[in-house]
Write a protein that holds these residues in place. Structure first.
Motif, PDB file in Angstrom:
ATOM      1  N   ASN A 112      -7.593   5.094  -2.581  1.00  0.00           N
ATOM      2  CA  ASN A 112      -8.213   4.055  -1.754  1.00  0.00           C
ATOM      3  C   ASN A 112      -7.334   3.674  -0.567  1.00  0.00           C
ATOM      4  O   ASN A 112      -7.841   3.373   0.520  1.00  0.00           O
ATOM      5  N   HIS A 113      -6.014   3.687  -0.745  1.00  0.00           N
ATOM      6  CA  HIS A 113      -5.107   3.384   0.362  1.00  0.00           C
ATOM      7  C   HIS A 113      -5.220   4.457   1.444  1.00  0.00           C
ATOM      8  O   HIS A 113      -5.221   4.140   2.649  1.00  0.00           O
ATOM      9  N   ALA A 114      -5.313   5.713   1.049  1.00  0.00           N
ATOM     10  CA  ALA A 114      -5.448   6.806   2.012  1.00  0.00           C
ATOM     11  C   ALA A 114      -6.753   6.675   2.797  1.00  0.00           C
ATOM     12  O   ALA A 114      -6.788   6.860   4.014  1.00  0.00           O
ATOM     13  N   ILE A 115      -7.823   6.319   2.101  1.00  0.00           N
ATOM     14  CA  ILE A 115      -9.117   6.133   2.747  1.00  0.00           C
ATOM     15  C   ILE A 115      -9.072   4.946   3.706  1.00  0.00           C
ATOM     16  O   ILE A 115      -9.562   5.021   4.839  1.00  0.00           O
ATOM     17  N   GLU A 116      -8.431   3.859   3.274  1.00  0.00           N
ATOM     18  CA  GLU A 116      -8.295   2.667   4.117  1.00  0.00           C
ATOM     19  C   GLU A 116      -7.524   2.993   5.401  1.00  0.00           C
ATOM     20  O   GLU A 116      -7.929   2.594   6.493  1.00  0.00           O
TER      21      GLU A 116
ATOM     22  N   LYS B  76       0.856  -1.187   0.000  1.00  0.00           N
ATOM     23  CA  LYS B  76       0.000   0.000   0.000  1.00  0.00           C
ATOM     24  C   LYS B  76       0.897   1.244   0.000  1.00  0.00           C
ATOM     25  O   LYS B  76       2.073   1.181   0.351  1.00  0.00           O
ATOM     26  N   SER B  77       0.359   2.383  -0.358  1.00  0.00           N
ATOM     27  CA  SER B  77       1.188   3.571  -0.608  1.00  0.00           C
ATOM     28  C   SER B  77       1.346   4.503   0.595  1.00  0.00           C
ATOM     29  O   SER B  77       1.970   5.554   0.470  1.00  0.00           O
ATOM     30  N   ILE B  78       0.828   4.146   1.755  1.00  0.00           N
ATOM     31  CA  ILE B  78       0.929   5.019   2.930  1.00  0.00           C
ATOM     32  C   ILE B  78       2.242   4.754   3.648  1.00  0.00           C
ATOM     33  O   ILE B  78       2.548   3.610   4.008  1.00  0.00           O
ATOM     34  N   LEU B  79       3.023   5.812   3.867  1.00  0.00           N
ATOM     35  CA  LEU B  79       4.375   5.679   4.415  1.00  0.00           C
ATOM     36  C   LEU B  79       4.606   6.623   5.588  1.00  0.00           C
ATOM     37  O   LEU B  79       4.186   7.775   5.561  1.00  0.00           O
TER      38      LEU B  79
ATOM     39  N   PRO C 140       2.342  10.412   8.506  1.00  0.00           N
ATOM     40  CA  PRO C 140       1.986   9.519   7.399  1.00  0.00           C
ATOM     41  C   PRO C 140       1.642  10.311   6.130  1.00  0.00           C
ATOM     42  O   PRO C 140       0.888  11.297   6.184  1.00  0.00           O
ATOM     43  N   VAL C 141       2.195   9.876   5.007  1.00  0.00           N
ATOM     44  CA  VAL C 141       1.932  10.528   3.719  1.00  0.00           C
ATOM     45  C   VAL C 141       1.709   9.465   2.646  1.00  0.00           C
ATOM     46  O   VAL C 141       1.984   8.284   2.865  1.00  0.00           O
ATOM     47  N   ILE C 142       1.225   9.898   1.497  1.00  0.00           N
ATOM     48  CA  ILE C 142       1.141   9.018   0.333  1.00  0.00           C
ATOM     49  C   ILE C 142       2.527   9.001  -0.304  1.00  0.00           C
ATOM     50  O   ILE C 142       3.051  10.051  -0.682  1.00  0.00           O
ATOM     51  N   ASP C 143       3.131   7.858  -0.397  1.00  0.00           N
ATOM     52  CA  ASP C 143       4.512   7.733  -0.862  1.00  0.00           C
ATOM     53  C   ASP C 143       4.695   8.369  -2.237  1.00  0.00           C
ATOM     54  O   ASP C 143       3.913   8.136  -3.162  1.00  0.00           O
ATOM     55  N   GLY C 144       5.754   9.193  -2.339  1.00  0.00           N
ATOM     56  CA  GLY C 144       6.075   9.824  -3.607  1.00  0.00           C
ATOM     57  C   GLY C 144       5.304  11.093  -3.884  1.00  0.00           C
ATOM     58  O   GLY C 144       5.646  11.845  -4.805  1.00  0.00           O
ATOM     59  N   LYS C 145       4.254  11.366  -3.096  1.00  0.00           N
ATOM     60  CA  LYS C 145       3.418  12.544  -3.334  1.00  0.00           C
ATOM     61  C   LYS C 145       3.448  13.520  -2.162  1.00  0.00           C
ATOM     62  O   LYS C 145       3.100  14.684  -2.315  1.00  0.00           O
ATOM     63  N   ASN C 146       3.821  13.032  -0.983  1.00  0.00           N
ATOM     64  CA  ASN C 146       3.865  13.861   0.225  1.00  0.00           C
ATOM     65  C   ASN C 146       2.514  14.509   0.552  1.00  0.00           C
ATOM     66  O   ASN C 146       2.448  15.605   1.120  1.00  0.00           O
TER      67      ASN C 146
END
Length: 224
Positions: free
Chosen positions: A215-219, A165-168, A178-184
């Motif tokens: 969807n990962h951010a929402i999850e 998942k993309s949350i890092l 916590p951020v969306i990886d690659g997008k901050n």
């Protein structure tokens, strides 16, 4: 490694409430460990505290954040806090770091016989860490696989809902929030749009994200 007890770029900044949210554990449990054990008994070893004041509340570094979860699991498995602290002290001296429960080798080498906790060394020596209940090593392993480590085998990044998942959580980015990886982009921003009724494909278009990332951010926010 230096003792981290002051805000500094690259080590992350986490309050008790943020740790509770990211790890999905009760706030009071985090607060108690932070005050009674990290700043109290563990901090005495350095004549200082693990935390620092941040906008009227206490905060700790990424490595203390990682250690909290492991120490909490040991305690919940039945290991008395005193024994957890003793184990921490032994491992701290062995690995020459104030954050032994953030070390890859330590996380790989925890063992259990159903009653006690052990640490298996490279020389086949077994160190006993006393406990009273079965310790579910699969919980540590699940946490372990979601961590990244540096060349010194110290935890550097955490993927709270899995590496697929993309949350890092990266202490070098956005102070470790916590951020969306690659997008901050903070996942909370995406979640607020979705909660307000915006469809996933629209949010993805506006923020330049894939629908999976949305969807990962929402999850992540829903689970927290």
């Amino acid at each position: 490694m230096n003792f981290e007890n002051a805000p500094k770029l690259g080590i992350g900044i986490y309050t008790a409430s943020e740790i509770a949210q990211i790890l999905r554990v009760p706030y009071q449990k985090v607060y108690t460990w932070m005050n009674k054990y990290w700043d109290g008994k563990l901090g005495k070893i350095y004549g200082s505290k693990y935390s620092w004041q941040m906008h009227g509340t206490r905060a700790v570094s990424f490595h203390t954040f990682v250690e909290f979860y492991i120490m909490m699991l040991l305690s919940e498995a039945g290991v008395k806090p005193k024994e957890v602290l003793n184990a921490h002290k032994e491992l701290m001296e062995m690995f020459k770091t104030p954050f032994p429960f953030a070390k890859k080798k330590v996380l790989e080498s925890l063992r259990s016989d159903g009653k006690k906790i052990f640490f298996e060394t490279n020389s086949d020596t077994i160190l006993q860490l006393d406990g009273t209940k079965q310790f579910n090593l699969s919980i540590v392993k699940k946490f372990f696989v979601n961590l990244d480590f540096d060349n010194n085998d110290l935890a550097t990044r955490f993927w709270p809902i899995g590496k697929d998942k993309s949350i890092l959580v990266d202490p070098k980015r956005r102070f470790g929030h916590p951020v969306i990886d690659g997008k901050n982009i903070f996942p909370e921003i995406i979640h607020k749009h979705h909660s307000a009724g915006d469809p996933v494909n629209y949010i993805a278009h506006v923020y330049g994200l894939t629908e999976d990332e949305v969807n990962h951010a929402i999850e992540f926010c829903t689970a927290a």
